[in-house]
Design an enzyme around this catalytic site. Structure first.
Site, PDB file in Angstrom:
ATOM      1  N   GLY A 156      12.860   8.273 -12.100  1.00 56.92           N
ATOM      2  CA  GLY A 156      12.730   9.343 -11.124  1.00 56.92           C
ATOM      3  C   GLY A 156      13.772   9.134 -10.039  1.00 56.92           C
ATOM      4  O   GLY A 156      14.721   8.356 -10.195  1.00 56.92           O
ATOM      5  N   ILE A 158      13.655   7.512  -7.218  1.00 56.34           N
ATOM      6  CA  ILE A 158      13.747   6.134  -6.737  1.00 56.34           C
ATOM      7  C   ILE A 158      14.360   5.239  -7.800  1.00 56.34           C
ATOM      8  O   ILE A 158      15.227   4.402  -7.514  1.00 56.34           O
ATOM      9  CB  ILE A 158      12.369   5.616  -6.301  1.00 56.34           C
ATOM     10  CG1 ILE A 158      11.824   6.450  -5.148  1.00 56.34           C
ATOM     11  CG2 ILE A 158      12.450   4.138  -5.894  1.00 56.34           C
ATOM     12  CD1 ILE A 158      10.373   6.174  -4.809  1.00 56.34           C
ATOM     13  N   THR A 236       7.346  -1.613  -6.424  1.00 61.92           N
ATOM     14  CA  THR A 236       7.302  -0.782  -5.217  1.00 61.92           C
ATOM     15  C   THR A 236       6.663   0.569  -5.530  1.00 61.92           C
ATOM     16  O   THR A 236       6.794   1.511  -4.750  1.00 61.92           O
ATOM     17  CB  THR A 236       8.722  -0.560  -4.648  1.00 61.92           C
ATOM     18  OG1 THR A 236       9.542   0.037  -5.660  1.00 61.92           O
ATOM     19  CG2 THR A 236       9.349  -1.876  -4.198  1.00 61.92           C
ATOM     20  N   GLU A 267      -5.480  -2.195  -0.724  1.00 65.08           N
ATOM     21  CA  GLU A 267      -4.623  -2.123   0.454  1.00 65.08           C
ATOM     22  C   GLU A 267      -5.440  -1.705   1.664  1.00 65.08           C
ATOM     23  O   GLU A 267      -6.251  -0.788   1.563  1.00 65.08           O
ATOM     24  CB  GLU A 267      -3.475  -1.130   0.216  1.00 65.08           C
ATOM     25  CG  GLU A 267      -2.537  -1.558  -0.897  1.00 65.08           C
ATOM     26  CD  GLU A 267      -1.382  -0.583  -1.119  1.00 65.08           C
ATOM     27  OE1 GLU A 267      -1.302   0.426  -0.379  1.00 65.08           O
ATOM     28  OE2 GLU A 267      -0.562  -0.836  -2.009  1.00 65.08           O
ATOM     29  N   HIS A 286       3.321  -2.255   1.746  1.00 69.31           N
ATOM     30  CA  HIS A 286       3.497  -0.858   1.329  1.00 69.31           C
ATOM     31  C   HIS A 286       4.350  -0.116   2.364  1.00 69.31           C
ATOM     32  O   HIS A 286       3.979   0.966   2.849  1.00 69.31           O
ATOM     33  CB  HIS A 286       2.145  -0.158   1.145  1.00 69.31           C
ATOM     34  CG  HIS A 286       2.225   1.030   0.228  1.00 69.31           C
ATOM     35  ND1 HIS A 286       1.165   1.468  -0.527  1.00 69.31           N
ATOM     36  CD2 HIS A 286       3.250   1.883  -0.056  1.00 69.31           C
ATOM     37  CE1 HIS A 286       1.528   2.539  -1.221  1.00 69.31           C
ATOM     38  NE2 HIS A 286       2.780   2.806  -0.948  1.00 69.31           N
TER      39      HIS A 286
END
Length: 319
Positions: A156, A158, A236, A267, A286
């Protein structure tokens, strides 16, 4: 014409509230702003029950069938970021709610962060920094990434930026993606391979896929066993893409060398989490895409998506 009612139910830690994008939102809408996370779906519904549009900042509470059913005025759900794993997209469509996101705005920031994690693990920077601060003068070989093979899982926005940056420092890049059609493979200078070959050949494996039922737990015991013992895993994307228990076993047994992680199953990462005790792991909260440039651009896109949707435009819609 009366202004629409737009609610921000979860701006914590605050990013939208202090921004220029928030001021533009206030100028165009009646805004309900909550600088705290809703602790439950019940509280989420209390906050957004009369809203025509929602700007969603965090993914702490899911938007499911019940939430949409209890918010009959809702027409637009604008997500800051690209992840949609906390939203039932089909339920949203059934209730006439258009869901949008902010694709590509953090691609460069996230790719730079992935590279930073690669370098931090390969060069053992956190441990060397800590020892130097204590008065030591540590010596020993670290890993040079130039000439090494980076395996990019998911091309994608990223993933493509990560491939470009990695080639810029002299890495050889191989990649796998579900939808290679239309990707600038030749321009990227990457070699497309199967997932099995990517795990086998890569010195660094960097994950850039969305969390879906198909990708949840896609990197587990079998995948770690297939990797080089010198391999580094970078995540990530989303924590649940990696089987954390399998990752811990691989790190402790030396099946892989190390990991750089910006995302986790839970998280914030709880104090005393086993990953925090692993010396060959670099952790960040994050935060890979949160640069000043990417932040403001993404928040403004999230705000603009609200008014585009309410005007009947099909901009950045994901359902």
């Amino acid at each position: 014409m009366s202004k629409p009612t737009v609610v921000v139910p979860d701006d914590y830690p605050p990013v939208l509230g202090p921004s220029a994008a928030f001021r533009s939102l206030e100028a165009r809408a009646q805004v309900g702003h909550h600088p705290s996370l809703p602790p439950s779906a019940e509280v989420l519904v209390e906050r957004i029950g009369r809203a025509e549009a929602v700007v969603n900042i965090r993914s702490s509470v899911g938007f499911d069938e019940e939430v949409f059913a209890r918010c009959p005025r809702l027409r637009a759900l604008s997500l800051w970021g690209t992840g949609t794993d906390h939203v039932d997209l089909e339920a949203a469509a059934r209730h006439g709610v258009a869901v949008t996101n902010t694709p590509g705005v953090s691609a460069v920031a996230m790719a730079e962060h992935a590279l930073a994690l690669m370098l931090a693990v390969a060069r053992d920077i956190p441990r060397i920094d800590a020892r130097t601060r204590r008065g030591a003068w540590p010596r020993g070989f670290v890993t040079q990434l130039h000439g090494r093979v980076l395996g990019v899982v998911g091309l994608g926005a990223i993933g493509m930026q990560t491939a470009r940056i990695a080639r810029g420092i002299g890495m050889r890049v191989i990649a796998w993606t579900r939808t290679p059609e239309g990707k600038p493979i030749a321009d990227l200078g990457v070699e497309m391979v199967s997932l099995a070959e990517l795990y086998r050949r890569s010195d660094v494996v960097s994950l850039h896929v969305r969390l879906t039922p198909e990708t949840a737990g896609m990197v587990g015991e079998r995948e770690f066993a297939a990797m080089k013992q010198s391999a580094i895993l970078i995540n990530t994307a989303r924590g649940a893409i990696v089987d954390e228990a399998a990752l811990l076993r691989a790190l402790r047994t030396g099946s892989v060398r190390g990991a750089g992680l910006d995302v986790f199953d839970q998280e914030p990462l709880p104090e005393g989490h086993p990953l925090g005790a692993e010396p060959n792991v670099v952790l960040t909260p994050h935060s890979g895409g949160v640069t000043a440039e990417a932040l403001e651009r993404g928040l403004q896109m999230a705000v603009d998506n609200v008014f585009a949707t309410l005007a009947g435009e099909n901009r950045n819609r994901v359902n």
